[in-house]
Scaffold this active site. Structure first.
Site, PDB file in Angstrom:
ATOM      1  N   SER A 216      93.864 -45.482 -28.731  1.00  0.00           N
ATOM      2  CA  SER A 216      93.958 -46.963 -28.540  1.00  0.00           C
ATOM      3  C   SER A 216      93.002 -47.491 -29.982  1.00  0.00           C
ATOM      4  CB  SER A 216      93.500 -47.415 -27.327  1.00  0.00           C
ATOM      5  OG  SER A 216      92.332 -46.984 -26.974  1.00  0.00           O
TER       6      SER A 216
ATOM      7  N   ASP B 172      90.540 -38.479 -27.501  1.00  0.00           N
ATOM      8  CA  ASP B 172      92.035 -38.380 -27.310  1.00  0.00           C
ATOM      9  C   ASP B 172      92.410 -37.247 -28.469  1.00  0.00           C
ATOM     10  OD1 ASP B 172      93.231 -39.474 -25.240  1.00  0.00           O
ATOM     11  OD2 ASP B 172      93.346 -41.610 -26.074  1.00  0.00           O
TER      12      ASP B 172
ATOM     13  N   LYS C 226      91.275 -35.292 -24.201  1.00  0.00           N
ATOM     14  CA  LYS C 226      92.479 -35.992 -23.351  1.00  0.00           C
ATOM     15  C   LYS C 226      93.709 -35.648 -24.101  1.00  0.00           C
ATOM     16  CE  LYS C 226      92.640 -40.440 -22.313  1.00  0.00           C
ATOM     17  NZ  LYS C 226      94.290 -40.950 -23.021  1.00  0.00           N
TER      18      LYS C 226
ATOM     19  N   GLU D 172      98.020 -36.458 -23.365  1.00  0.00           N
ATOM     20  CA  GLU D 172      99.088 -37.053 -22.256  1.00  0.00           C
ATOM     21  C   GLU D 172     100.247 -36.016 -21.947  1.00  0.00           C
ATOM     22  OE1 GLU D 172     100.654 -40.586 -24.395  1.00  0.00           O
ATOM     23  OE2 GLU D 172      98.706 -41.367 -24.773  1.00  0.00           O
TER      24      GLU D 172
ATOM     25  N   GLU E 232      97.597 -44.195 -15.742  1.00  0.00           N
ATOM     26  CA  GLU E 232      97.913 -45.456 -16.323  1.00  0.00           C
ATOM     27  C   GLU E 232      99.195 -46.190 -15.637  1.00  0.00           C
ATOM     28  OE1 GLU E 232      97.155 -45.612 -20.555  1.00  0.00           O
ATOM     29  OE2 GLU E 232      97.682 -47.777 -20.623  1.00  0.00           O
TER      30      GLU E 232
END
Ligand code: KIV
Length: 270
Positions: free
Chosen positions: A51, A89, A119, A121, A188
């Site tokens: 982000s 991330d 991390k 996804e 999320e």
């Protein structure tokens, strides 16, 4: 409130917090001073989220940010954190191409930042990649539900897994991530009831964002918590400060003082 002088939070401590029923606190940060304040305040974990692409760089989504850029942010945060676990991330493109490429990027991020964990996804589609990184001794936090790197495929940032088929896939993916050895998973923007069911279905901690209260911990973007951008206020964000107002007033006061020759004063010069 956790004792800020306590030892570094590890993946073992994450598991222990879930067993004790103690909620895990996590915020994103991307720079040294902010991370220092968060760490000293007793936060359990800092996520150097991709982000940063939106928050630090002004992009519309997380797709443009690179490994090189993530390394700069993560390194600065790691230098600040005495206690908080630092999770970095893996950005879009750094683990989608091949297992070998993903492992090379994971090792590079760990070596060059000193982060405690990574991390990534995705679920079943990335199981092989995630297993490879975990086998190399790198702790991995998963991320399911609204996975922002897939925003173009999703067609927007709406709530995920409202339909049965996607909800069942999420539970299956979560169990696969647990079996692969992920130490935690971020969920999320999914219905709170599904997040509660997911949290009860696994032993590893679930960190929610827009996923209700029945999860093992919460994560928010630091700038959202601090109220930098009043125009961005999704339902799941609670702002605990209005730094937009504080900063605007400080800059206006400074500008007025400079214009009126009130700054610097006699004791503010050599
Ligand atoms: O990049 C990020 O900030 C994240 C959180 C929203 C979980 O992945």
């Amino acid at each position: 409130m956790p004792d800020p002088i306590k030892k570094k939070v590890t993946t073992i401590e994450f598991a222990a917090m879930k067993s004790r029923g103690e909620k895990i606190t996590m915020l994103t940060a991307y720079d040294y001073l902010t991370a220092s304040i968060f760490d000293q305040a007793g936060l359990d974990s800092i996520l150097v989220g991709d982000s940063a692409s939106n928050v630090m760089q002004g992009n519309a989504n997380t797709l443009p940010i690179t490994v090189d850029e993530m390394i700069v942010y993560a390194r600065s945060v790691v230098r600040a954190c005495k206690r908080a676990m630092v999770i970095c991330d893996m950005p879009f493109g750094s683990y989608q191409i091949s297992k070998t490429d993903a492992l090379a990027n994971a090792v590079r991020i760990m070596k060059e930042t000193g982060a405690d964990a990574l991390k990534l996804e995705g679920g079943e589609e990335y199981l092989d990649v995630i297993s490879g990184i975990i086998h190399a001794g790198i702790p991995v936090c998963g991320h399911l539900g609204l996975t922002p790197q897939s925003v173009k495929a999703f067609g927007g940032f709406g709530v995920r897994a409202k339909e049965d088929a996607e909800a069942e896939k999420l539970i299956r993916d979560l169990k696969m991530l647990e079996n692969a050895g992920c130490f935690a998973v971020v969920l999320e923007k999914i219905p709170a009831a599904l997040a509660a069911r997911a949290t009860a279905a696994v032993r590893i901690p679930i960190i929610g964002i827009g996923a209700g209260t029945e999860v093992d911990g919460q994560v928010l973007v630091g700038q959202d918590l601090l109220g930098y951008d009043p125009s961005f206020h999704p339902k799941f964000v609670r702002s605990y400060a209005n730094l937009n107002k504080v900063i605007t007033e400080a800059v206006q006061a400074y500008s007025a003082d400079v214009k009126s020759k009130n700054f610097p004063g006699p004791n503010e010069q050599y």
